[in-house]
Design an enzyme around this catalytic site. Structure first.
Site, PDB file in Angstrom:
ATOM      1  N   ARG A  30       0.834  -1.205   0.000  1.00  0.00           N
ATOM      2  CA  ARG A  30       0.000   0.000   0.000  1.00  0.00           C
ATOM      3  C   ARG A  30       0.865   1.250   0.000  1.00  0.00           C
ATOM      4  O   ARG A  30       1.896   1.308   0.688  1.00  0.00           O
ATOM      5  CB  ARG A  30      -0.912   0.033   1.230  1.00  0.00           C
ATOM      6  CG  ARG A  30      -2.047  -0.924   1.118  1.00  0.00           C
ATOM      7  CD  ARG A  30      -3.135  -0.722   2.159  1.00  0.00           C
ATOM      8  NE  ARG A  30      -3.854  -1.975   2.299  1.00  0.00           N
ATOM      9  CZ  ARG A  30      -4.784  -2.414   1.458  1.00  0.00           C
ATOM     10  NH1 ARG A  30      -5.149  -1.676   0.426  1.00  0.00           N
ATOM     11  NH2 ARG A  30      -5.352  -3.588   1.634  1.00  0.00           N
ATOM     12  N   ASP A  31       0.408   2.238  -0.774  1.00  0.00           N
ATOM     13  CA  ASP A  31       1.094   3.528  -0.796  1.00  0.00           C
ATOM     14  C   ASP A  31       0.957   4.192   0.582  1.00  0.00           C
ATOM     15  O   ASP A  31      -0.102   4.177   1.190  1.00  0.00           O
ATOM     16  CB  ASP A  31       0.486   4.412  -1.892  1.00  0.00           C
ATOM     17  CG  ASP A  31       1.374   5.589  -2.229  1.00  0.00           C
ATOM     18  OD1 ASP A  31       1.902   5.622  -3.349  1.00  0.00           O
ATOM     19  OD2 ASP A  31       1.541   6.489  -1.370  1.00  0.00           O
ATOM     20  N   ILE A  32       2.045   4.785   1.034  1.00  0.00           N
ATOM     21  CA  ILE A  32       2.064   5.406   2.366  1.00  0.00           C
ATOM     22  C   ILE A  32       1.203   6.678   2.417  1.00  0.00           C
ATOM     23  O   ILE A  32       0.784   7.104   3.491  1.00  0.00           O
ATOM     24  CB  ILE A  32       3.527   5.692   2.778  1.00  0.00           C
ATOM     25  CG1 ILE A  32       3.689   5.768   4.283  1.00  0.00           C
ATOM     26  CG2 ILE A  32       4.062   6.937   2.090  1.00  0.00           C
ATOM     27  CD1 ILE A  32       5.142   5.761   4.727  1.00  0.00           C
ATOM     28  N   ASN A  88       4.662   6.691 -13.597  1.00  0.00           N
ATOM     29  CA  ASN A  88       5.305   7.980 -13.819  1.00  0.00           C
ATOM     30  C   ASN A  88       6.762   7.750 -14.217  1.00  0.00           C
ATOM     31  O   ASN A  88       7.427   6.867 -13.679  1.00  0.00           O
ATOM     32  CB  ASN A  88       5.238   8.828 -12.547  1.00  0.00           C
ATOM     33  CG  ASN A  88       3.820   9.210 -12.181  1.00  0.00           C
ATOM     34  OD1 ASN A  88       2.985   9.419 -13.055  1.00  0.00           O
ATOM     35  ND2 ASN A  88       3.533   9.275 -10.886  1.00  0.00           N
ATOM     36  N   VAL A  97       9.953   8.705  -6.697  1.00  0.00           N
ATOM     37  CA  VAL A  97      10.806   7.594  -6.267  1.00  0.00           C
ATOM     38  C   VAL A  97      11.439   6.972  -7.505  1.00  0.00           C
ATOM     39  O   VAL A  97      10.739   6.501  -8.406  1.00  0.00           O
ATOM     40  CB  VAL A  97       9.999   6.549  -5.474  1.00  0.00           C
ATOM     41  CG1 VAL A  97      10.886   5.370  -5.099  1.00  0.00           C
ATOM     42  CG2 VAL A  97       9.400   7.178  -4.217  1.00  0.00           C
ATOM     43  N   HIS A 101       7.849   1.742 -10.724  1.00  0.00           N
ATOM     44  CA  HIS A 101       6.685   1.282  -9.974  1.00  0.00           C
ATOM     45  C   HIS A 101       5.417   1.601 -10.736  1.00  0.00           C
ATOM     46  O   HIS A 101       5.359   2.553 -11.506  1.00  0.00           O
ATOM     47  CB  HIS A 101       6.631   1.904  -8.573  1.00  0.00           C
ATOM     48  CG  HIS A 101       6.702   3.405  -8.550  1.00  0.00           C
ATOM     49  ND1 HIS A 101       7.895   4.088  -8.657  1.00  0.00           N
ATOM     50  CD2 HIS A 101       5.736   4.342  -8.447  1.00  0.00           C
ATOM     51  CE1 HIS A 101       7.648   5.393  -8.606  1.00  0.00           C
ATOM     52  NE2 HIS A 101       6.349   5.578  -8.490  1.00  0.00           N
ATOM     53  N   MET A 102       4.405   0.791 -10.480  1.00  0.00           N
ATOM     54  CA  MET A 102       3.073   0.998 -11.054  1.00  0.00           C
ATOM     55  C   MET A 102       2.125   1.305  -9.904  1.00  0.00           C
ATOM     56  O   MET A 102       2.119   0.596  -8.900  1.00  0.00           O
ATOM     57  CB  MET A 102       2.641  -0.278 -11.791  1.00  0.00           C
ATOM     58  CG  MET A 102       1.261  -0.223 -12.414  1.00  0.00           C
ATOM     59  SD  MET A 102       0.884  -1.782 -13.274  1.00  0.00           S
ATOM     60  CE  MET A 102       1.782  -1.559 -14.806  1.00  0.00           C
ATOM     61  N   HIS A 103       1.347   2.388 -10.056  1.00  0.00           N
ATOM     62  CA  HIS A 103       0.299   2.711  -9.084  1.00  0.00           C
ATOM     63  C   HIS A 103      -0.995   2.019  -9.518  1.00  0.00           C
ATOM     64  O   HIS A 103      -1.333   2.023 -10.704  1.00  0.00           O
ATOM     65  CB  HIS A 103       0.001   4.212  -9.073  1.00  0.00           C
ATOM     66  CG  HIS A 103       1.134   5.099  -8.670  1.00  0.00           C
ATOM     67  ND1 HIS A 103       1.189   5.729  -7.442  1.00  0.00           N
ATOM     68  CD2 HIS A 103       2.253   5.502  -9.331  1.00  0.00           C
ATOM     69  CE1 HIS A 103       2.276   6.480  -7.381  1.00  0.00           C
ATOM     70  NE2 HIS A 103       2.946   6.364  -8.511  1.00  0.00           N
TER      71      HIS A 103
HETATM   72  P1  5GP Z   1       5.834   8.606  -7.848  1.00  0.00           P
HETATM   73  O1  5GP Z   1       5.454  10.049  -7.705  1.00  0.00           O
HETATM   74  O2  5GP Z   1       7.321   8.402  -7.762  1.00  0.00           O
HETATM   75  O3  5GP Z   1       5.207   7.945  -9.031  1.00  0.00           O
HETATM   76  O4  5GP Z   1       5.167   7.901  -6.606  1.00  0.00           O
HETATM   77  C1  5GP Z   1       5.873   7.455  -5.494  1.00  0.00           C
HETATM   78  C2  5GP Z   1       4.858   6.957  -4.483  1.00  0.00           C
HETATM   79  O5  5GP Z   1       5.549   6.267  -3.478  1.00  0.00           O
HETATM   80  C3  5GP Z   1       4.065   8.082  -3.811  1.00  0.00           C
HETATM   81  O6  5GP Z   1       2.684   7.873  -4.032  1.00  0.00           O
HETATM   82  C4  5GP Z   1       4.440   7.943  -2.340  1.00  0.00           C
HETATM   83  O7  5GP Z   1       3.372   8.211  -1.467  1.00  0.00           O
HETATM   84  C5  5GP Z   1       4.929   6.513  -2.241  1.00  0.00           C
HETATM   85  N1  5GP Z   1       5.933   6.291  -1.227  1.00  0.00           N
HETATM   86  C6  5GP Z   1       7.053   7.027  -1.026  1.00  0.00           C
HETATM   87  N2  5GP Z   1       7.769   6.547  -0.003  1.00  0.00           N
HETATM   88  C7  5GP Z   1       7.080   5.459   0.451  1.00  0.00           C
HETATM   89  C8  5GP Z   1       7.331   4.536   1.526  1.00  0.00           C
HETATM   90  O8  5GP Z   1       8.319   4.604   2.245  1.00  0.00           O
HETATM   91  N3  5GP Z   1       6.406   3.556   1.697  1.00  0.00           N
HETATM   92  C9  5GP Z   1       5.293   3.438   0.908  1.00  0.00           C
HETATM   93  N4  5GP Z   1       4.451   2.431   1.181  1.00  0.00           N
HETATM   94  N5  5GP Z   1       5.035   4.287  -0.105  1.00  0.00           N
HETATM   95  C10 5GP Z   1       5.920   5.292  -0.319  1.00  0.00           C
END
Ligand code: 5GP
Ligand code: ZN
Length: 115
Positions: A30-32, A88, A97, A101-103
């Site tokens: 799960r996203d934090i 992204n 990050v 990764h895929m959301h």
């Molecule tokens: P991006 O903007 O890189 O596509 O999304 C990165 C995602 O990673 C964000 O939605 C953010 O909330 C999530 N994220 C960042 N650090 C952590 C973490 O330590 N743990 C979890 N579970 N999600 C994280």
């Protein structure tokens, strides 16, 4: 594993996360900072910075990520009403990050804007 990569650390189990799925290639958690009632991430165990760095040999991972997303959407109960998959890439793509990764985002009606 890349030094100081948070998703490498989650995949290795050295940083906690709510893991929903894992196999030899992928980990999902799960996203934090969820943007919707369901907001999951799927990452490859291998450190790949983003889609720009995806090699031919690793390209199967993206198909596998989509298949795992399909299964997780089902188990999270968002399949039928629908959801969004987002990858992204780079600064202008909103990638924070630097580990591919895929959301999976769902559980509410998402607006039509993509950027
Ligand atoms: P991006 O903007 O890189 O596509 O999304 C990165 C995602 O990673 C964000 O939605 C953010 O909330 C999530 N994220 C960042 N650090 C952590 C973490 O330590 N743990 C979890 N579970 N999600 C994280
Ligand atoms: Zn990494």
């Amino acid at each position: 594993m890349a030094v100081d990569c948070i998703f490498c650390k989650i995949a290795a189990g050295s940083v906690p996360a709510e893991i929903l799925y894992q196999d030899e290639d992928l980990v999902s958690f799960r996203d934090i900072n969820p943007q919707a009632p369901v907001h999951l991430l799927i990452v490859p165990r291998k450190h790949i910075t983003n889609l720009n760095d995806l090699s031919e040999d690793d390209s199967y991972l993206v198909g596998k990520m989509a298949k795992v997303a399909q299964q997780l959407a089902l188990s999270e109960g968002i399949s039928e009403l629908g959801y969004r998959l987002v990858v992204n890439c780079g600064d202008w793509g909103g990638q924070l990050v630097k580990h591919l990764h895929m959301h999976i985002i769902g559980g509410r009606k998402l607006d039509g804007r993509l950027g």
